[in-house]
Design an enzyme around this catalytic site. Sequence first.
Site, PDB file in Angstrom:
ATOM      1  N   LYS A 109       8.546  -0.248   1.133  1.00 30.22           N
ATOM      2  CA  LYS A 109       7.165   0.244   1.266  1.00 30.22           C
ATOM      3  C   LYS A 109       7.023   1.296   2.374  1.00 30.22           C
ATOM      4  CE  LYS A 109       5.246  -2.820  -1.673  1.00 30.22           C
ATOM      5  NZ  LYS A 109       6.448  -3.291  -2.303  1.00 30.22           N
TER       6      LYS A 109
ATOM      7  N   ARG B 260       9.209   0.492 -12.954  1.00 27.63           N
ATOM      8  CA  ARG B 260       9.485  -0.304 -14.156  1.00 27.63           C
ATOM      9  C   ARG B 260       8.265  -0.252 -15.059  1.00 27.63           C
ATOM     10  NH1 ARG B 260       5.934  -4.233 -12.847  1.00 27.63           N
ATOM     11  NH2 ARG B 260       5.842  -4.907 -10.684  1.00 27.63           N
TER      12      ARG B 260
END
Length: 446
Positions: free
Chosen positions: A118, A294
Amino acid sequence: MSHFKKVLIANRGEIARRIIRTCKRLSISTVAVYSEADAASLFVKEADEAVLIGPAPVKKSYLDLEAIIQAAKQTGADAVHPGYGFLAENGTFAERCAEEGITFIGPTASVIRLMGDKIAARKQMKAAGIQIVPGVDGALRSIDEAKQVANEIGYPVMLKASAGGGGIGMQIVHSDQELEKAFESTAQRAGSYFGDDTLFLEKYISSPRHIEVQIAGDVHGNVVHLWERECSIQRRNQKIIEEAPSPFLDPVAREALCAAAVKGAESIGYTNVGTMEFIVDEQGQYYFLEMNTRIQVEHPVTEEISAIDLVEWQLKIAANLPIDRGAIPSNPSGHAIECRVYAEDARTFMPSPGKIDALVVPVEARLEFAVTEGDQVTPFYDPMIGKIITHGASRAEAIEKMKQALQQCIVGGIKNNLPLLASIMDDSAFQAGTYNTKFVETLLKG
């Protein structure tokens, strides 16, 4: 359509069934991998071949990447589709597939790692000129540094695990005193869940909307978007209802947000299907939140408004084929809504495993269910048992169709969230599209 003859699906449940469906249509044979707990599951029966990879616990089955690689080699699979969750965003798995000469249907290992961190992702997007939430630009070294940053940007702040996801490893903090307690507990939780206790901190946007953009990139340098999805209806920071397009964005805001998502994906040379996630405040200012490298649980709503099969796109991109820009409509077609049906207590959100002794599904809706009547919902995996998707020419029509679908749906033998989903569809704030991420919390208090 591609050079893939056989695809192994490194996942389970409804997403495994979803991938099998597209592969069958494209005459690609499929291999399911399954744990002992899933031996009688629908996805195992529907695949052309199935390989047992271990006992029920995920670490001994669906997270055992060597067992999955072995299954792919044993069955002669030339590609692996990771679905979502489990190993879908695991750079080592993508690397191992490449080492064995098996195509990983997803982005490169380096991109998975970059966007899975992150802190690194924030830095990358900031460098690409995309607005990020004010906060610390690196890992927090100490509680004192955390307090200093929090006081500079102003409370409340969100303390986050750098390796976090799915709402895990996040805590809202309102004062120095709270921060002291939260710092230690969040680091411990992150260490046990993700094997990485690195924390960072950012400004907490108090009444945000969670809006994500569906993007796709190919090896030929094309990066495109298929508009946005509104994902603000959440419980425990996890989505339960999604819709596309967002009722909050006007055409100008939509264009700006989607352009930012494409720019961000281009900056990392992104390939395959993925999602750029944004927090949008009450004034309409958007901030990059994270990227999911994804396919997403909520991809069907985008498929409904674009008439594009995203799993087919994943297969084509992984086979080095260019994205067919001509297949993208100039505007979204109508409106789509998805409700996630969970085996859980709808007030506490605790999972409710057990036997489904009755299952009646709606007739006029798109269904993505993992189970059938008589199946067991085990305590080993996510308690989502299926998704109901409706599409209408307008948002009002999609809502009306969803109301009818939820009325027709019966899940017997276990607690489930169907009554909660129905009450959301009936809620005036939901119908007006004026909700934010606090919606479910407020509804349950009322």
